[in-house]
Scaffold this active site. Structure first.
Site, PDB file in Angstrom:
ATOM      1  N   ASP A   1      -0.284   5.013   0.981  1.00 31.28           N
ATOM      2  CA  ASP A   1      -0.563   6.018   2.007  1.00 31.28           C
ATOM      3  C   ASP A   1      -0.427   5.457   3.414  1.00 31.28           C
ATOM      4  OD1 ASP A   1      -1.069   7.651  -0.118  1.00 31.28           O
ATOM      5  OD2 ASP A   1      -3.244   7.641   0.103  1.00 31.28           O
TER       6      ASP A   1
ATOM      7  N   ASP B   1       0.864  -1.169   0.000  1.00 28.27           N
ATOM      8  CA  ASP B   1       0.000   0.000   0.000  1.00 28.27           C
ATOM      9  C   ASP B   1       0.909   1.230   0.000  1.00 28.27           C
ATOM     10  OD1 ASP B   1      -2.341   1.664   0.489  1.00 28.27           O
ATOM     11  OD2 ASP B   1      -1.682   1.744   2.578  1.00 28.27           O
TER      12      ASP B   1
ATOM     13  N   ASP C   1      -1.388  -0.314   6.166  1.00 32.78           N
ATOM     14  CA  ASP C   1      -1.708   0.314   7.452  1.00 32.78           C
ATOM     15  C   ASP C   1      -3.185   0.220   7.786  1.00 32.78           C
ATOM     16  OD1 ASP C   1      -3.014   3.447   7.014  1.00 32.78           O
ATOM     17  OD2 ASP C   1      -2.294   2.330   5.292  1.00 32.78           O
TER      18      ASP C   1
ATOM     19  N   ASP D   1     -10.656  24.133  -2.551  1.00 38.71           N
ATOM     20  CA  ASP D   1     -10.403  22.703  -2.756  1.00 38.71           C
ATOM     21  C   ASP D   1      -9.200  22.255  -1.940  1.00 38.71           C
ATOM     22  OD1 ASP D   1     -12.449  22.155  -4.641  1.00 38.71           O
ATOM     23  OD2 ASP D   1     -11.253  23.071  -6.221  1.00 38.71           O
TER      24      ASP D   1
END
Length: 239
Positions: free
Chosen positions: A16, A14, A188, A42
């Site tokens: 992030d 993964d 995570d 944004d």
């Protein structure tokens, strides 16, 4: 991880909070704002979600909604623009947020003769750049639809998140005739439990509370890094 004579295998990572601290999406947003793809409102919204992500991981955050909003960033822009933006944010923002321990593990797998693939909800083009810059085998990300090379804002095959990660990882292993029993996966998030359970060697990295309990109950290895060590490691590179 030095047995090069072992069976062929893949290590899935993964991105992030596993390979780097925080959400890569936020940094894509910052780069997009600087290029005037999106507004200040944004980027403030992205900043709020980044803060929540750092504090609690994916718990309590509508990841699907956030990812869908992020894909709108590049609507009307070209793939070449997104690749260029991805290289820019890698150099300016991502390198100092990479967890040295996780990157070292990924490279150890490569030295052992295994493939190393990122499996992430981020856009395929962004994931490809991260994999390329880290000299990894490749990446499996969210595929964005294009017409004549311009992003339409639509997503192909769904967001590469949760169960979808397990589906694409299994597909890659089957295409390479690799037994998943000998493979690794690192994440995570409890949302990636389907991916972690797919392989013979699951590892929880900076796990959220749910994944920590799940991993502990099953005796899975847990890697826990500290922000202070991250800052120290990257500060030493600047000397």
């Amino acid at each position: 991880m030095s047995d090069e004579s072992g069976p062929r295998a893949i290590a899935f990572f993964d991105v992030d909070n596993t390979l780097l601290r925080g959400a890569s999406l936020y940094h894509v947003g910052v780069g997009a704002w600087r290029r005037r793809f999106i507004t200040l409102a944004d980027i403030l919204s992205f900043g709020w979600n980044q803060a929540r992500f750092l504090a609690v991981g994916e718990n309590g955050i509508n990841i699907a909604r956030l990812r869908l909003r992020a894909m709108e960033i590049v609507t009307g822009h070209t793939r070449d623009e997104l690749v260029s933006l991805s290289h820019e944010i890698f150099d300016s923002r991502l390198t100092q947020r990479l967890w040295p321990e996780t990157v070292a593990v990924a490279h150890a797998h490569l030295r052992a003769g295994r493939e190393v693939w990122l499996v992430t909800a981020t856009a395929q083009e962004v994931a490809d750049v991260i994999a390329e810059r880290l000299d990894l085998t490749g990446a499996l990300g969210t595929r964005l639809d294009t017409v004549d090379g311009i992003f339409t804002g639509q997503i192909m095959d769904g967001i590469c998140h949760g169960d979808r990660k397990a589906v694409v990882a299994r597909g890659l292993a089957e295409a390479r005739d690799i037994d998943l029993t000998y493979c690794w996966a690192y994440s995570d998030s409890h949302n990636d439990i389907p991916l972690l359970e797919l392989v013979g060697n699951p590892v929880a990295v900076n796990p959220d509370a749910i994944l920590r309990r799940y991993a502990s109950a099953r005796g899975w290895p847990i890697m826990q890094m500290k922000v202070a060590q991250l800052k120290a490691a990257h500060a030493s590179k600047k000397r």
